[in-house]
Every structure is written in structure tokens, then in C-alpha cells.
Design a protein around this motif. Sequence first.
Motif, PDB file in Angstrom:
ATOM      1  N   ASP A 229      32.515  28.395  -3.230  1.00 34.51           N
ATOM      2  CA  ASP A 229      33.298  28.992  -4.319  1.00 34.51           C
ATOM      3  C   ASP A 229      33.700  30.432  -4.033  1.00 34.51           C
ATOM      4  OD1 ASP A 229      33.143  26.663  -5.734  1.00 34.51           O
ATOM      5  OD2 ASP A 229      31.412  27.276  -6.945  1.00 34.51           O
ATOM      6  N   ASP A 230      32.848  31.175  -3.267  1.00 31.62           N
ATOM      7  CA  ASP A 230      33.158  32.593  -3.076  1.00 31.62           C
ATOM      8  C   ASP A 230      33.171  33.036  -1.607  1.00 31.62           C
ATOM      9  OD1 ASP A 230      30.455  32.346  -2.613  1.00 31.62           O
ATOM     10  OD2 ASP A 230      29.891  34.175  -3.689  1.00 31.62           O
ATOM     11  N   VAL A 231      32.921  32.119  -0.650  1.00 32.47           N
ATOM     12  CA  VAL A 231      32.885  32.482   0.763  1.00 32.47           C
ATOM     13  C   VAL A 231      34.132  31.952   1.469  1.00 32.47           C
ATOM     14  CG1 VAL A 231      31.656  32.317   2.951  1.00 32.47           C
ATOM     15  CG2 VAL A 231      30.367  32.486   0.808  1.00 32.47           C
ATOM     16  N   GLY A 232      34.904  32.877   2.034  1.00 29.06           N
ATOM     17  CA  GLY A 232      36.081  32.499   2.797  1.00 29.06           C
ATOM     18  C   GLY A 232      35.777  32.469   4.292  1.00 29.06           C
ATOM     19  N   TYR A 233      36.639  31.792   5.039  1.00 26.06           N
ATOM     20  CA  TYR A 233      36.427  31.635   6.484  1.00 26.06           C
ATOM     21  C   TYR A 233      37.765  31.762   7.205  1.00 26.06           C
ATOM     22  CZ  TYR A 233      35.553  29.194  10.934  1.00 26.06           C
ATOM     23  OH  TYR A 233      35.479  28.860  12.262  1.00 26.06           O
ATOM     24  N   ILE A 234      37.781  32.577   8.264  1.00 26.79           N
ATOM     25  CA  ILE A 234      38.983  32.753   9.086  1.00 26.79           C
ATOM     26  C   ILE A 234      38.599  32.510  10.539  1.00 26.79           C
ATOM     27  CG2 ILE A 234      40.763  34.357   9.889  1.00 26.79           C
ATOM     28  CD1 ILE A 234      40.520  35.826   7.225  1.00 26.79           C
ATOM     29  N   ASP A 235      39.285  31.566  11.174  1.00 27.52           N
ATOM     30  CA  ASP A 235      39.046  31.243  12.585  1.00 27.52           C
ATOM     31  C   ASP A 235      40.114  31.951  13.418  1.00 27.52           C
ATOM     32  OD1 ASP A 235      37.982  30.057  14.830  1.00 27.52           O
ATOM     33  OD2 ASP A 235      39.112  28.199  14.603  1.00 27.52           O
ATOM     34  N   LEU A 236      39.720  33.039  14.079  1.00 30.06           N
ATOM     35  CA  LEU A 236      40.647  33.849  14.876  1.00 30.06           C
ATOM     36  C   LEU A 236      40.479  33.475  16.342  1.00 30.06           C
ATOM     37  CD1 LEU A 236      42.692  36.174  15.199  1.00 30.06           C
ATOM     38  CD2 LEU A 236      40.761  37.764  15.167  1.00 30.06           C
ATOM     39  N   LYS A 237      41.485  32.833  16.935  1.00 29.75           N
ATOM     40  CA  LYS A 237      41.347  32.286  18.276  1.00 29.75           C
ATOM     41  C   LYS A 237      42.116  33.050  19.351  1.00 29.75           C
ATOM     42  CE  LYS A 237      38.566  28.717  18.323  1.00 29.75           C
ATOM     43  NZ  LYS A 237      37.653  29.283  17.335  1.00 29.75           N
ATOM     44  N   ASP A 238      42.950  34.016  18.978  1.00 27.64           N
ATOM     45  CA  ASP A 238      43.746  34.721  19.988  1.00 27.64           C
ATOM     46  C   ASP A 238      44.212  36.060  19.417  1.00 27.64           C
ATOM     47  OD1 ASP A 238      44.995  35.094  22.441  1.00 27.64           O
ATOM     48  OD2 ASP A 238      45.817  33.065  22.467  1.00 27.64           O
ATOM     49  N   PHE A 239      44.800  36.882  20.300  1.00 24.78           N
ATOM     50  CA  PHE A 239      45.308  38.195  19.892  1.00 24.78           C
ATOM     51  C   PHE A 239      46.710  38.390  20.459  1.00 24.78           C
ATOM     52  CE2 PHE A 239      40.813  38.866  19.213  1.00 24.78           C
ATOM     53  CZ  PHE A 239      40.733  39.777  18.163  1.00 24.78           C
TER      54      PHE A 239
ATOM     55  N   VAL B 237      33.652  35.189   6.320  1.00 24.18           N
ATOM     56  CA  VAL B 237      33.174  34.897   7.670  1.00 24.18           C
ATOM     57  C   VAL B 237      34.379  34.944   8.602  1.00 24.18           C
ATOM     58  CG1 VAL B 237      32.092  33.219   9.204  1.00 24.18           C
ATOM     59  CG2 VAL B 237      31.295  33.431   6.832  1.00 24.18           C
ATOM     60  N   LEU B 238      34.342  35.859   9.571  1.00 24.83           N
ATOM     61  CA  LEU B 238      35.396  35.972  10.580  1.00 24.83           C
ATOM     62  C   LEU B 238      34.854  35.412  11.883  1.00 24.83           C
ATOM     63  CD1 LEU B 238      38.202  37.032  11.492  1.00 24.83           C
ATOM     64  CD2 LEU B 238      37.090  39.217  12.001  1.00 24.83           C
ATOM     65  N   ASP B 239      35.469  34.368  12.404  1.00 24.13           N
ATOM     66  CA  ASP B 239      34.973  33.651  13.572  1.00 24.13           C
ATOM     67  C   ASP B 239      35.807  34.024  14.800  1.00 24.13           C
ATOM     68  OD1 ASP B 239      33.982  31.860  15.418  1.00 24.13           O
ATOM     69  OD2 ASP B 239      34.128  30.104  14.108  1.00 24.13           O
ATOM     70  N   VAL B 240      35.186  34.725  15.784  1.00 27.53           N
ATOM     71  CA  VAL B 240      35.889  35.054  17.036  1.00 27.53           C
ATOM     72  C   VAL B 240      35.228  34.358  18.229  1.00 27.53           C
ATOM     73  CG1 VAL B 240      36.793  37.254  16.212  1.00 27.53           C
ATOM     74  CG2 VAL B 240      34.573  37.204  17.370  1.00 27.53           C
ATOM     75  N   ARG B 241      34.492  33.287  17.964  1.00 30.19           N
ATOM     76  CA  ARG B 241      33.924  32.502  19.061  1.00 30.19           C
ATOM     77  C   ARG B 241      35.052  31.845  19.852  1.00 30.19           C
ATOM     78  NH1 ARG B 241      29.895  28.787  15.652  1.00 30.19           N
ATOM     79  NH2 ARG B 241      31.804  28.770  14.387  1.00 30.19           N
ATOM     80  N   GLU B 242      34.866  31.743  21.152  1.00 29.39           N
ATOM     81  CA  GLU B 242      35.860  31.135  22.052  1.00 29.39           C
ATOM     82  C   GLU B 242      37.185  31.890  22.065  1.00 29.39           C
ATOM     83  OE1 GLU B 242      34.855  28.660  24.023  1.00 29.39           O
ATOM     84  OE2 GLU B 242      32.911  28.753  22.999  1.00 29.39           O
ATOM     85  N   ASN B 243      37.183  33.148  21.623  1.00 28.45           N
ATOM     86  CA  ASN B 243      38.406  33.953  21.615  1.00 28.45           C
ATOM     87  C   ASN B 243      38.449  34.812  22.875  1.00 28.45           C
ATOM     88  OD1 ASN B 243      40.372  36.017  21.171  1.00 28.45           O
ATOM     89  ND2 ASN B 243      40.243  35.684  18.971  1.00 28.45           N
ATOM     90  N   PRO B 244      39.417  34.571  23.787  1.00 30.20           N
ATOM     91  CA  PRO B 244      39.447  35.293  25.067  1.00 30.20           C
ATOM     92  C   PRO B 244      40.043  36.687  24.985  1.00 30.20           C
ATOM     93  CG  PRO B 244      41.289  33.784  24.964  1.00 30.20           C
ATOM     94  CD  PRO B 244      40.485  33.566  23.698  1.00 30.20           C
TER      95      PRO B 244
ATOM     96  N   SER C 195      29.388  33.598  23.875  1.00 28.95           N
ATOM     97  CA  SER C 195      29.558  34.158  25.219  1.00 28.95           C
ATOM     98  C   SER C 195      31.002  34.089  25.705  1.00 28.95           C
ATOM     99  CB  SER C 195      28.652  33.430  26.215  1.00 28.95           C
ATOM    100  OG  SER C 195      28.982  32.051  26.288  1.00 28.95           O
ATOM    101  N   HIS C 196      31.878  33.408  24.980  1.00 30.71           N
ATOM    102  CA  HIS C 196      33.293  33.355  25.342  1.00 30.71           C
ATOM    103  C   HIS C 196      34.151  34.239  24.438  1.00 30.71           C
ATOM    104  CE1 HIS C 196      32.150  29.259  27.183  1.00 30.71           C
ATOM    105  NE2 HIS C 196      32.228  30.157  28.144  1.00 30.71           N
ATOM    106  N   SER C 197      33.523  35.065  23.615  1.00 25.43           N
ATOM    107  CA  SER C 197      34.257  36.082  22.852  1.00 25.43           C
ATOM    108  C   SER C 197      34.468  37.271  23.784  1.00 25.43           C
ATOM    109  CB  SER C 197      33.453  36.528  21.626  1.00 25.43           C
ATOM    110  OG  SER C 197      33.111  35.427  20.812  1.00 25.43           O
TER     111      SER C 197
ATOM    112  N   ASP D 110      27.344  29.241  31.584  1.00 22.68           N
ATOM    113  CA  ASP D 110      28.168  29.229  30.370  1.00 22.68           C
ATOM    114  C   ASP D 110      29.090  30.432  30.262  1.00 22.68           C
ATOM    115  OD1 ASP D 110      26.406  31.262  29.844  1.00 22.68           O
ATOM    116  OD2 ASP D 110      25.803  30.544  27.866  1.00 22.68           O
ATOM    117  N   GLY D 111      29.114  31.277  31.287  1.00 23.02           N
ATOM    118  CA  GLY D 111      30.007  32.433  31.284  1.00 23.02           C
ATOM    119  C   GLY D 111      29.363  33.702  30.765  1.00 23.02           C
ATOM    120  N   SER D 112      28.174  33.614  30.203  1.00 22.27           N
ATOM    121  CA  SER D 112      27.519  34.795  29.638  1.00 22.27           C
ATOM    122  C   SER D 112      26.919  35.656  30.737  1.00 22.27           C
ATOM    123  CB  SER D 112      26.422  34.361  28.656  1.00 22.27           C
ATOM    124  OG  SER D 112      25.419  33.641  29.340  1.00 22.27           O
ATOM    125  N   VAL D 113      26.624  36.916  30.386  1.00 21.64           N
ATOM    126  CA  VAL D 113      26.060  37.841  31.369  1.00 21.64           C
ATOM    127  C   VAL D 113      24.543  37.743  31.436  1.00 21.64           C
ATOM    128  CG1 VAL D 113      27.934  39.483  31.181  1.00 21.64           C
ATOM    129  CG2 VAL D 113      25.983  39.710  29.653  1.00 21.64           C
TER     130      VAL D 113
END
Length: 552
Positions: free
Chosen positions: A195-205, A229-236, A290-292, A360-363
Motif C-alpha cells: 500500500d505504501d512501498v514503491g519500487y523502481i527497477d533502474l537498469k541503465d543510464f 525501493v530503488l533497484d540498481v542490481r545488474e545495472n552496468p 556485484s554487477h552494479s 560472478d564478477g565481484s572483487v
Amino acid sequence: MHLSKRLTLFATAGLVAGGISLFSFKNDDRFFEIARNLDIYATLFKELNMYYVDEINPNRMVKSSIDAMLKGLDPYTNFYAEDEIEDYMTMTTGRYNGIGAVIGQRQGKNVVLMIYEGTPAEKSGLQIGDEILKIDGVDLKSRKDADAGKLIKGQNNTAVKLAVKRYGVTAPVEVTVMRDVVKMTNVPYYGMLSDDVGYIDLKDFTATASREVRTAVQELKGKGMKKLVLDVRENPGGLLNMAIDICNIFIPKDSEVVTTKGKVTEWNKTYTAMNAPMDLEIPLIVLTNSHSASAAEIVSGVIQDYDRGVLIGQRTYGKGLVQTTRELSFNTKLKITTAKYYIPSGRCIQAIDYSHRNPDGSVGKIPDSLQTAFKTKAGRPVYDGGGVLPDLVTENQLAAPIAQSLTNKGLIFDYAVKYRHDHPTIKPAREFRLTDAEYADFMKWVANKDYDYTTQVEKDLGTLEASAKKEKYFDLIQDQLKSLKTKMSHSKDADLMTFRNEVRALLDEEIAGHYYLQKGIKEASFADDTELKAALDLFKDMNRYNSILKKK
């Protein structure tokens, strides 16, 4: 004029025209070495062109030599030949002339893997799973060198005729699609999680990222959003100015966002938020993995440095390098790393060693001795050396070998194609789940398919056996090894049951995508999303949320 002679003349003329000569820099070893090696390169190419036993492709040879040279630098300094400029423009603008379908190889076949919403491909009736046989009469089976993606692209308002093989249909299906400008969205999904939590999936810039995020925030507020919730997972990552403007949505005007520092000191600059923010108070959680990378790390790092929100997930990729595009001759381009960027706390998030990473690409773990401590605005300690470490770290869930094999072999995808044919409609993506009976049907369908795999335990036992033989201990432990192998030898039927929740989740997402496209995949994933669950749990405990953002 012969190509090799032209190359030699161009190399010499370029040095003179640029005010460079061997003599004027006889006291400058650096410029002398550059000129000397350019001359060596030109003469070498001349000899190859004249005497090599087979004909050589000059464009391909030069491109290969440039790529090899740049490979010795960082992974982000790249050369774009003239025929790659369209792909480069797509990468930076998110736009291209085409139909809006992702075409990929499946066992040597050109298959439609995804269709973007609202594009000519969707309007034409093209379906996910269609195998493309011909493009404007070009038979892809007989033309192995043909690039399906390039053949489909073309001028706006022109038609491309496709002959496709469709599941359940005997004869090829003819589909005509009118090409148009296809815009790859940076925000493929946004909506309300509760009811009160929004979600944005940001995949690119790309160039419209900030506008898309602002629009999403505004619309979600209209639906009652009080937390985000702002999701930048898998965002290169992507454009720096988009990262700055997206940060500006949540931080005050004139706040420092990022500073760039490089060899050319005149280019060093501190970027600040230029506009009035949209919301300085809304509780914010940023999801990372790890892919952000790059711009995604600027946004997550700035939110953390200003204690503006809580980060949940895994350590980000660790790409703190800035690229600048330089125009070269004959409509070619060089994207070159020119600086490192530093976020408001003063830390650089570039990984210390970007050439060695985990699978997995992480350091991975950064030794404490190689890290420097910095502080957020509230005085919380944060560290440099390799990406942004979230405030709440979740474990990176590795896929079970059977799940990896089913995915890599295309069997999850193929079953979704079959399911779509057999079921005209399904429930909304958030509600859709395969029943036990349907999962049993999948097990029967996949029983005669080729998807064998080796588990990590089996690999380790193989390594142990090889070491035992090498060091002559095998006779002592061969009975125990044989017993272990028997116990640990995997059964695909058993694994399908042991890991049924994981396999079923993959099927749910893939099937939902065939009905509801990208939005369907995202909504079907919510039920099994570890980071998203952690975010929703944290938003239910605002005392804990606020305590995380305070100085320990």
C-alpha cells in the motif's frame, strides 16, 4: 594507390601535419619512441600485405591489432570501427532503428528471445520462441555469415519480411514488421509493492534515465507511495550526467555528487546537484549486487555517503573510472579512460585490481591493509578499495548445477514456449505459480532431454583422486573414494526434486515473460527475491531503518 603505401604515407604525413617530426623531438625520448614504433607498424603491415601467403582483410587486421593493444590497459578503453558506430550510439542513447526484438542463438538457430512492450515486433504478432528462417528472402540456414540483428535493422517506416517457424505450426509463418525508432527503456518496471512501498527497477543510464526515474517517482507518489525501493542490481552504468541528476532527486541542490581526477588536470571537475530535489524525506532503500557498476555505483555510493538511504545486497562491481569519447579519423571513435571518480566521502570505489575477479564478477574480500576508512555525513565509517559495500549484506545465492544446466541448454526457455502454446492465458504475473502437477509434467518433458552436468562436489572428488594418484596415495583411499563417488553421484530426477523451488522459480519467471514480457519477468520474481524481502522487512521496522543511518 596501393594500401600499404597509403598507410606509410598517412603515418608520416600525420606526424608532420601534427607538428611532430623525428628531429623536432630528438631530445624527447617519449615522442621519438612513439614515432619509431608507428613507422615499424606501417612497414610491418606493408610486408604482410605484400607477401603473406593468403589475402588479408586490412580492416579486420588493424581492428585486431588495436583491440590487442588496448587489452593491455583497462577493460573500458575501447576502439569503435566505422561499422560499429551504430551499436555505440545505441549504447549511449538507448535508441536504434529496428523492430524491438532480441534475437539470439539457440543451438545454431536464430530465435526471438524477448519482445519489448509497445514496439513494432509486439504489434506485428511476432512471438517469443519464433525461429527466424528468412529475413527479406535471405535464408539464414544457407547464409551462416548473415547477422540476423543487422539484417532486421533499417530505415524507419520500411518493412522487413520475416519467415518464422512457430511452435505447434507446421508451415512457416510470414510476419511483416514496419521498422521504427525503438527506445530501450532505462526503467523497464516500476510499481507498488504494498500500500505504501514503491519500487523502481533502474537498469541503465542512457540519455533519458533521469526523466524516467522522475516520472516513476511522481506516478508512484500519486498511487500512495510513502517509501521507495530503488533497484540498481545488474545495472552496468552509463552516462555520468544521468547519475548526477538521479542523485539530485533525493539530495539538496548544490550538494557535491562526484569529483573526477585524471592526468589532464584541466579536466578535473567536481559535479554538484543542479536542481531542486523531488523528495528529501522519503525513506529510501537501494538494492545492489556485484554487477552494479559505474553510474549505478555513484548513485548507491552518494545515497550512502549522505546517509540518505540504506543499501541492501552485495558489494558493487568496483568501476570507479571515467571514460571520454574521442573522435578519430574516418568516422571511428575511441572511448578512453581519462580519470577516476570520487564520491562525497572522498573514497574512490575503483577496485584495486580490476583484472582479477571472482567468477560472478565481484572483487571479493579486500584485505583491511589495502582499505582506507572514510566517513559518511553522519560519521558512519565507509571504505574504499573495491565497490560500495551495502549497509545490510545479503548472501549471493549461487544457482544449483541443475538449474544452471537447464538454463544454459535453453530448456527452461523451450518449456515456456510449449507452455505458452498449451495455455492461452495465465494468472497475473505476481500470482502465477506452476502447480505441483504442472511441475511433474515438466519433469516428464525434460526426462529425455540432454542437460547433464557435474556438481562441484563431483569436481572436487575428481581433483582429490588425481592428486592421490599423483602423490601415490590412491591405493590407500580408493575404496573410500569409490564409496564417496557412489553416494555423491547426482541423479537428475533426484536433483529436480531437491532443487524444485529454484527450478520452479526459473520456470515461473520465464513463462510469465512469454505472456507479460519484461514486466512479467520482474513481477514473477518478487516472491523469491532475497534482497527485496529484506527491504520490505526493514521498512516494517523503521526504528531499525533509522538506527542504521546513525553514527555507531
